[in-house]
Design a protein around this motif. Sequence first.
Motif, PDB file in Angstrom:
ATOM      1  N   LEU A 228       0.805  -1.214   0.000  1.00 44.59           N
ATOM      2  CA  LEU A 228       0.000   0.000   0.000  1.00 44.59           C
ATOM      3  C   LEU A 228       0.840   1.268   0.000  1.00 44.59           C
ATOM      4  O   LEU A 228       0.322   2.364  -0.049  1.00 44.59           O
ATOM      5  N   VAL A 229       2.170   1.098   0.074  1.00 43.49           N
ATOM      6  CA  VAL A 229       3.035   2.266   0.217  1.00 43.49           C
ATOM      7  C   VAL A 229       3.250   2.922  -1.138  1.00 43.49           C
ATOM      8  O   VAL A 229       3.489   2.263  -2.131  1.00 43.49           O
ATOM      9  N   GLU A 230       3.148   4.215  -1.121  1.00 42.33           N
ATOM     10  CA  GLU A 230       3.375   4.974  -2.347  1.00 42.33           C
ATOM     11  C   GLU A 230       4.574   5.866  -2.095  1.00 42.33           C
ATOM     12  O   GLU A 230       4.692   6.468  -1.042  1.00 42.33           O
ATOM     13  N   ASN A 231       5.505   5.967  -3.059  1.00 45.90           N
ATOM     14  CA  ASN A 231       6.674   6.798  -2.793  1.00 45.90           C
ATOM     15  C   ASN A 231       6.431   8.235  -3.227  1.00 45.90           C
ATOM     16  O   ASN A 231       5.378   8.591  -3.737  1.00 45.90           O
ATOM     17  N   SER A 232       7.449   9.053  -3.028  1.00 44.61           N
ATOM     18  CA  SER A 232       7.244  10.495  -3.187  1.00 44.61           C
ATOM     19  C   SER A 232       6.911  10.876  -4.627  1.00 44.61           C
ATOM     20  O   SER A 232       6.222  11.847  -4.871  1.00 44.61           O
ATOM     21  N   ASN A 233       7.382  10.108  -5.569  1.00 45.94           N
ATOM     22  CA  ASN A 233       7.124  10.451  -6.968  1.00 45.94           C
ATOM     23  C   ASN A 233       5.847   9.839  -7.505  1.00 45.94           C
ATOM     24  O   ASN A 233       5.624   9.831  -8.714  1.00 45.94           O
ATOM     25  N   GLY A 234       5.089   9.265  -6.644  1.00 44.89           N
ATOM     26  CA  GLY A 234       3.847   8.675  -7.105  1.00 44.89           C
ATOM     27  C   GLY A 234       4.020   7.295  -7.714  1.00 44.89           C
ATOM     28  O   GLY A 234       3.080   6.722  -8.238  1.00 44.89           O
ATOM     29  N   ASN A 235       5.261   6.756  -7.657  1.00 44.93           N
ATOM     30  CA  ASN A 235       5.429   5.379  -8.109  1.00 44.93           C
ATOM     31  C   ASN A 235       5.018   4.462  -6.979  1.00 44.93           C
ATOM     32  O   ASN A 235       5.227   4.760  -5.810  1.00 44.93           O
ATOM     33  N   TRP A 236       4.490   3.308  -7.341  1.00 44.75           N
ATOM     34  CA  TRP A 236       4.098   2.383  -6.299  1.00 44.75           C
ATOM     35  C   TRP A 236       5.298   1.654  -5.778  1.00 44.75           C
ATOM     36  O   TRP A 236       6.368   1.657  -6.375  1.00 44.75           O
ATOM     37  N   TYR A 237       5.109   1.068  -4.633  1.00 45.12           N
ATOM     38  CA  TYR A 237       6.133   0.305  -3.933  1.00 45.12           C
ATOM     39  C   TYR A 237       6.908  -0.591  -4.904  1.00 45.12           C
ATOM     40  O   TYR A 237       8.123  -0.661  -4.877  1.00 45.12           O
ATOM     41  N   LEU A 238       6.220  -1.255  -5.779  1.00 45.03           N
ATOM     42  CA  LEU A 238       6.901  -2.005  -6.815  1.00 45.03           C
ATOM     43  C   LEU A 238       6.537  -1.374  -8.147  1.00 45.03           C
ATOM     44  O   LEU A 238       5.386  -1.056  -8.386  1.00 45.03           O
ATOM     45  N   GLY A 239       7.524  -1.218  -9.002  1.00 44.51           N
ATOM     46  CA  GLY A 239       7.232  -0.685 -10.316  1.00 44.51           C
ATOM     47  C   GLY A 239       6.282  -1.605 -11.056  1.00 44.51           C
ATOM     48  O   GLY A 239       6.219  -2.800 -10.793  1.00 44.51           O
ATOM     49  N   ALA A 240       5.524  -1.054 -11.961  1.00 49.60           N
ATOM     50  CA  ALA A 240       4.487  -1.831 -12.632  1.00 49.60           C
ATOM     51  C   ALA A 240       5.063  -3.061 -13.332  1.00 49.60           C
ATOM     52  O   ALA A 240       4.513  -4.154 -13.240  1.00 49.60           O
ATOM     53  N   ASN A 241       6.206  -2.880 -14.000  1.00 50.53           N
ATOM     54  CA  ASN A 241       6.745  -4.016 -14.738  1.00 50.53           C
ATOM     55  C   ASN A 241       7.303  -5.086 -13.814  1.00 50.53           C
ATOM     56  O   ASN A 241       7.182  -6.275 -14.081  1.00 50.53           O
ATOM     57  N   ILE A 242       7.925  -4.647 -12.733  1.00 58.36           N
ATOM     58  CA  ILE A 242       8.446  -5.629 -11.772  1.00 58.36           C
ATOM     59  C   ILE A 242       7.285  -6.391 -11.150  1.00 58.36           C
ATOM     60  O   ILE A 242       7.331  -7.601 -10.977  1.00 58.36           O
ATOM     61  N   GLN A 243       6.211  -5.655 -10.848  1.00 58.03           N
ATOM     62  CA  GLN A 243       5.003  -6.337 -10.359  1.00 58.03           C
ATOM     63  C   GLN A 243       4.550  -7.425 -11.312  1.00 58.03           C
ATOM     64  O   GLN A 243       4.201  -8.515 -10.898  1.00 58.03           O
ATOM     65  N   LYS A 244       4.588  -7.086 -12.601  1.00 57.13           N
ATOM     66  CA  LYS A 244       4.098  -8.069 -13.581  1.00 57.13           C
ATOM     67  C   LYS A 244       4.960  -9.317 -13.573  1.00 57.13           C
ATOM     68  O   LYS A 244       4.450 -10.446 -13.581  1.00 57.13           O
ATOM     69  N   VAL A 245       6.285  -9.135 -13.556  1.00 59.89           N
ATOM     70  CA  VAL A 245       7.173 -10.298 -13.565  1.00 59.89           C
ATOM     71  C   VAL A 245       6.941 -11.156 -12.330  1.00 59.89           C
ATOM     72  O   VAL A 245       6.793 -12.383 -12.416  1.00 59.89           O
ATOM     73  N   LEU A 246       6.875 -10.498 -11.177  1.00 55.79           N
ATOM     74  CA  LEU A 246       6.678 -11.258  -9.943  1.00 55.79           C
ATOM     75  C   LEU A 246       5.311 -11.940  -9.950  1.00 55.79           C
ATOM     76  O   LEU A 246       5.166 -13.079  -9.509  1.00 55.79           O
ATOM     77  N   PHE A 247       4.316 -11.237 -10.459  1.00 62.05           N
ATOM     78  CA  PHE A 247       2.972 -11.805 -10.542  1.00 62.05           C
ATOM     79  C   PHE A 247       2.994 -13.083 -11.366  1.00 62.05           C
ATOM     80  O   PHE A 247       2.448 -14.110 -10.960  1.00 62.05           O
ATOM     81  N   VAL A 248       3.674 -13.015 -12.519  1.00 59.00           N
ATOM     82  CA  VAL A 248       3.708 -14.195 -13.383  1.00 59.00           C
ATOM     83  C   VAL A 248       4.428 -15.341 -12.682  1.00 59.00           C
ATOM     84  O   VAL A 248       3.969 -16.488 -12.694  1.00 59.00           O
TER      85      VAL A 248
END
Lengths: 546, 574
Positions: A228-248
């Motif tokens: 649920l953590v959001e960083n200062s630049n509005g990126n999520w805790y995990l970058g979208a693409n890294i999320q996708k790889v880990l999700f897969v």
Amino acid sequence: MDDWISLPLVGFPLIASVVLLAFVSNANQATRDRLASPIRMVCLVFSSLLLVVTTGMFFQYFGNVSWEGISFNSYEFDHRYLWIEALGIHWAVGMDALSFPMVWLTTFLLPVTIIATWNEKNGATYFPIVLAMGGALIGVFVSLDLFMFYVFWELTLIPMFFLILMWGGKDRRYASQKFFIYTFTASVIMLLGLITLYFFQDTSNPMIHAGTMTGRTFDIQTITSHALVENSNGNWYLGANIQKVLFVMLMLGFLVKLPAVPFHTWLPDAHVQAPTGGSMLLAGVMLKMGAYGMFRLPLSLFPHALQYFQLTLMIIGMISLVWGAIVCLGQTNLKKMVAYSSVSHMGVIVIGIATMQPMGWAAALFMMFAHGVISPMLFAVCGAFKHHYHSMEIGAMRGMAKHSPWLATSMMFAWMASLGLPLLAGFVAELMVLIALWYMIAAEGWSVLWMVGPALVLAITAAYYLWSMQRTIFEGGDETQPPASLHGEPVPDITDSEKLAMIILAVFTILFGVMPWIALDMMNDWTVQIFEGLILPILGNFNGGA
Amino acid sequence: MSELTVVEPFGDGFVAALGPELMLFAGLLVLILLPNLGRGTFRIPGTQIRLPWLLGGNRFKLTSDPRLPSWIATITLTAAFLNILYIFSEGLDRVAIMTESGKEILLVNGFSRVFELIFFGALALASFSSMNRLAVKGSGSKLSEHELYNNRRQGDFYILMITCALGMSVVALAQDLFVLFIGLELASFSTYVLVAFLKESKAGVESGMKYFIVGSVASGVGLYGLSMLYLWAGSLQFSVLATHFATSGTTALPLIGIGFVLVGFGFKVSAAPFHFAAPDAYAGASSPVAGVLATASKAMGMLGLIRMLLIVAAPESSDGSAVWLICFGALAAVTMTWGNLAALGSQNPKRMLAYSSVAHAGYMLAAITAIGAWNWDAAVAGDAGTAAVAVLTALLFHLVVLVAFKLGAFLVLSVLESEGGASSLSSLGGLAKREPLLAVSMFIFMISLAGVPPMAGFLSKLLVIMAIVRVAVGDMGSEIAAGGAFDVGDFHWVWWLALLMVVNSAISMFYYLRVVVVMFFDQPEEGREGPLPSGWQVRTAILLCVLTTVFVGVAGNGLLELCEMAANSLNYDW
């Protein structure tokens, strides 16, 4: 003592089975046969005690724990003990409304399995292995630490491997190895995903439960709270693409276990070769590990990736649903047909998840539970056919209802429950998934063609179940045709212990069909909590929520 | 970390610093003398006076017992092992043995001590369980000539075990490449003879010859590399080589020299393509010896690699990665894949274990590669030293626990070998019915090798993968929290080695599981239905291995911290 999970539910079954196995390991065959009966009794009493504990938890006997209203990512009966300090590994246990039904289901199926397979050969080693299986399965569901979760995840393979290898059918050698290697391969890839996830923790802020050597933690609760953590630049805790790889990577492990087409090929082999008890636990609980894992990890951690892969998941679910059903039509082996019908039902779970509706998720959760009650009965019936007729060929016999009314009744009941007869448990889940699908079509503009699959499958499922019943227990009139494998011996009916197991399973199927809210309420609550606590805050009000 | 004490050879504190090694030396002397004690007399020339001389002649009943050498070796090695454990529990002193001119010869620290733990542990278990391998009857004068001969050879076997341990401990302690080389050769020659010890059998001679020839070529190449390094730096001190490398390391001469030296170590760890002798050597040697080759000898080679790559050819801090990075990444990938694929096709359990040992060498090389890559990108690499320590810890942990389950698997085969051969998978058939506890032990070793929890092998593989991923991902987590955005393309490529490693573990499951299936499913071979030969020593050793495998797998924290301490004590200069 207030830790009702670590030892009572996980530790004691495992310890008891190891002690019992060690006790009989050096005994000769005659002693083992003599010991089989007392050991069976010990295992039955032990597993019934587990059921007593979990049922007591349901009725709030152990502390005032209500399974509803637990906010997302908090757990009841939770305890945490330091395990491997250097890496931030804890023995962390706890349950929420997601895991509790699964734990209860496991403890419910253990005694039923022991009763249903009362006369299994080599009982002195068989029953302890079943007990160990139960301990390992419960361990998966109560783990709140990624390391511990993975340890139990793999530990379940070992007793099941031996159940298939030592008590299975003709091709058990092939089936057991395929089962082990297939699921092991998927899990090690999942392991790499878990480890990569582990290192995506922010070490600049001191983290609770972090390891002394790595500064990171395997604690699921901590990791989930990071999602649920959001960083200062509005990126999520995990970058979208890294999320996708880990999700897969994570989903691969869970989809193979579930199993979903195209990763399902180990299941029919394992089921057909497994002994009845193995099949009951495999279909009843072990497949649910995959669905449970999805909810616990990828769905709770990578909402963005879930949104991205929604369509893929929907397609996988639809293919599993339809393909599993179509293949059932062509089966001549009862057990293989039931195994493929499991694949089809697991497709329903994936579809429920892919709807991304609270209703769909609750339906998936209830499907896990309902299928966990119904499918053991299906396999108990198949086992009875195997045991008494030495044949599971559809079409090799006719009019068995005349000879064994008990078996025929059980078969009819189980078959009807599985094809989704109203007032039985399976119906509720299927209805809810259909409603969620309709909601997507009506409110979110998905094509109405998505309904074609489920509609088709409703018909196909009815067809293969009714057809297989017609060709085994009905037909034939006065001229019944016992299977040739009986060699003209009189046709027996099922034993008393099998009758008892069937009755228990049938009663609970009716119970959860007539009063689904017993389990459904807490599942609904869990979905509401995760949607309010995670999905909606992160993804925004992307599709309302039914 | 305690202060470094400097001691001159044979000066004050020398004995205290090298306690375990001197213990071995004393054991060696006892082993040479004690079994030879007898009623021998010495006649003073020119007289009839015979003085009792006690050497040779008709040996005493006690000293002629064929098991005596084995007991001496086992007790010596175990005492050295326990001594090191005691030293660890008391707190370790770092001691450097230096010559008067200030040349550092040996260095005693946590790093070298952990390796000695591996060497002594493996050799103690091997010599303990070898006790059951020769059929020994009677003692003293009751023996026939042939039997007597066999019993005398017992002495040689265990003398070689101890010299092997001595050589290995010199390798662990050496701070000078030449001293290291001498230790390496002492250990190597002992293993050459140990492999060929069953000289009556064709396989024994053949494997011994192969191992010797390939091994001496590797040593020769290594020595040649040594001479080139000497030509370049004018010294073989690690510290001198390291400082030289930092200034002029990337020129041709030192690179070729280092490459040649690495060939020598590559043979010891049986990394592809220097692994060809390993399966033959393992198959021909007696199983405990093969177990030593797969654990202690491999750890020795790994130690050499670590010293060469991380001390001498240290990863440079400016451009981020080591010169050998790509080369070792490729070597790791080839080694693990080759080992696993070759193991799939082998029907001989010892060859299978040899190839699995090649695969494990690949995993360890992957870990070393990760160290070479540690600060590939300053933005996300984080604290480089801790990442390197994590990898080294994983490596050490893996080498330590390997002794438990790899050697254990060989010891189970050793029991079958005493029965009449373990050269085909079918010899394991029906083991679960013949001796369930042995079969369960083998099952535990196999799944531990494959990396199934909750065994020690899982924890060690997990640590290696974690270490690689840690290097590949660096501190991206913190960077993201600070506002950075990262993509999958930002992973260092060593992450793919981790992926290859998990895929390889999945492949390896095939052949480990095959052993399990044979034991629990197949029927025994004809004529082998009965109980297995007795021998409490080898069974005790197996039990120790099982207990260690399970215990470390379930409660590995203590060992992990020990390994971390050891990894910290390796003095890196980068």
